[in-house]
Scaffold this motif. Sequence first.
Motif, short mmCIF file in Angstrom:
data_model
loop_
_atom_site.label_atom_id
_atom_site.label_comp_id
_atom_site.label_asym_id
_atom_site.label_seq_id
_atom_site.Cartn_x
_atom_site.Cartn_y
_atom_site.Cartn_z
N ILE A 45 0.84 -1.20 0.00
CA ILE A 45 0.00 0.00 0.00
C ILE A 45 0.87 1.25 0.00
O ILE A 45 1.84 1.34 0.76
CB ILE A 45 -0.92 0.03 1.23
N SER A 46 0.51 2.20 -0.84
CA SER A 46 1.12 3.53 -0.84
C SER A 46 0.13 4.50 -0.20
O SER A 46 -1.02 4.60 -0.65
CB SER A 46 1.46 3.99 -2.25
N VAL A 47 0.58 5.19 0.82
CA VAL A 47 -0.24 6.20 1.50
C VAL A 47 0.38 7.56 1.23
O VAL A 47 1.56 7.77 1.48
CB VAL A 47 -0.32 5.95 3.01
N CYS A 48 -0.42 8.49 0.72
CA CYS A 48 0.07 9.83 0.40
C CYS A 48 -0.60 10.86 1.31
O CYS A 48 -1.83 10.85 1.46
CB CYS A 48 -0.22 10.15 -1.06
N ILE A 49 0.21 11.71 1.90
CA ILE A 49 -0.32 12.84 2.68
C ILE A 49 0.20 14.12 2.04
O ILE A 49 1.36 14.51 2.24
CB ILE A 49 0.13 12.78 4.15
N GLY B 48 2.66 13.06 -5.46
CA GLY B 48 2.68 11.94 -4.54
C GLY B 48 2.23 10.66 -5.20
O GLY B 48 2.82 9.59 -4.98
N PHE B 49 1.22 10.75 -6.03
CA PHE B 49 0.72 9.57 -6.74
C PHE B 49 1.78 9.04 -7.70
O PHE B 49 2.00 7.83 -7.82
CB PHE B 49 -0.56 9.91 -7.49
N GLN C 255 1.35 -3.25 8.29
CA GLN C 255 2.61 -2.51 8.25
C GLN C 255 3.32 -2.57 6.89
O GLN C 255 4.40 -2.00 6.74
CB GLN C 255 3.55 -3.04 9.33
N ASP C 256 2.69 -3.21 5.91
CA ASP C 256 3.31 -3.30 4.58
C ASP C 256 2.89 -2.09 3.75
O ASP C 256 1.99 -2.15 2.92
CB ASP C 256 2.91 -4.60 3.89
N PHE C 257 3.53 -0.96 3.99
CA PHE C 257 3.16 0.28 3.32
C PHE C 257 4.38 1.16 3.09
O PHE C 257 5.44 0.95 3.70
CB PHE C 257 2.11 1.06 4.13
N GLU C 258 4.21 2.14 2.22
CA GLU C 258 5.12 3.27 2.12
C GLU C 258 4.30 4.51 2.36
O GLU C 258 3.11 4.57 2.02
CB GLU C 258 5.80 3.33 0.74
N LEU C 259 4.90 5.52 2.96
CA LEU C 259 4.22 6.77 3.26
C LEU C 259 4.92 7.89 2.50
O LEU C 259 6.12 8.12 2.68
CB LEU C 259 4.24 7.05 4.76
#
Length: 315
Positions: free
Chosen positions: A4-8, A75-76, A30-34
């Motif tokens: 999962i990619s999480v963008c803020i 970010g995307f 916990q398998d993500f990038e921020l």
Amino acid sequence: MPKISVCIPTFNRAYLLPHAIDSVLKQSEQDFELIVCDDGSDDGTPELMSQYTDNRIKYIRHPQNIGKSNNMRSGFNAASGKYFMKFDDDDSLTTDFLARTAAIFEQDSSIDFVGTDHWIIDINNVRNQEKTQENSRRWGRMNLPAGIVDNLLEVVFIHQSFQIGATLFRRQTLQELGFMLPNLQNCEDNDLFVRLALAGKNGYYLPELLMEYRYHAEQQGINRAIPYLFDKIQYLESYHFDSEKLELIRKNRLAETQLLLGLRLIEKGETPKGRELIFAGQSFSTTKAWTGLGLSLLPVGLRSKAFSILRQTRG
């Protein structure tokens, strides 16, 4: 590649951004990038981000402000996960958001995005049960059943039930549609959901409060309302629906937005453009239209007080 990619996307919110970031770092999945994409902040955000050492965090800083949708697109474009989401720097995720939404994708490969309900919180991160229920009712989530949404176009256009910060997407689906349109600063989320529905994509609703949406003073005021209404007109003018029902609603909302923007411009002293928009939107309310035109005859210095009195009179 992370799951999962999480963008803020952020801009001058160094005082709220840590709460948003921490809500991602504390996820049960916990398998993500921020990815934090900074639209030229000058409030100490770069110094704040330098304190994070987790190698899953990517920080993209634009030296100058490039605009809301362009910042989100950066970010995307940097994302590599199978799934993607973005939420604002003043909001946060509950601990199980990523785990609960990603699980839906694993069960059904035909689903393109999963949306949830969300809490309403205040500036101190306190949840408001009453406002949360009122918000869910207002946006049609109270009566929206769990599962794939059958009448997706009506749900996302008429009721606007999906909130983009409370939605996880297949990144490939967003790549097909080009994600957010460039140079659109407001209503970019509404536009994306309508384009998803028109493209025949499948949306799944998960009726759980898995995200926290913050209400605070920065969201109010005439200077924020005017650019929002301009962009809303652009958004509403970009579609012509085959459904007679949807087209009637679109035209009515367009007239309402034109009228509201015209009134705001009259109040601010931009009289010619304000009158033009009031005439364009007068079909929504002739009473409001003529009231606005009458107030446009007042000296600019008296208009704000006159509008304020009218608002108080109407409660």
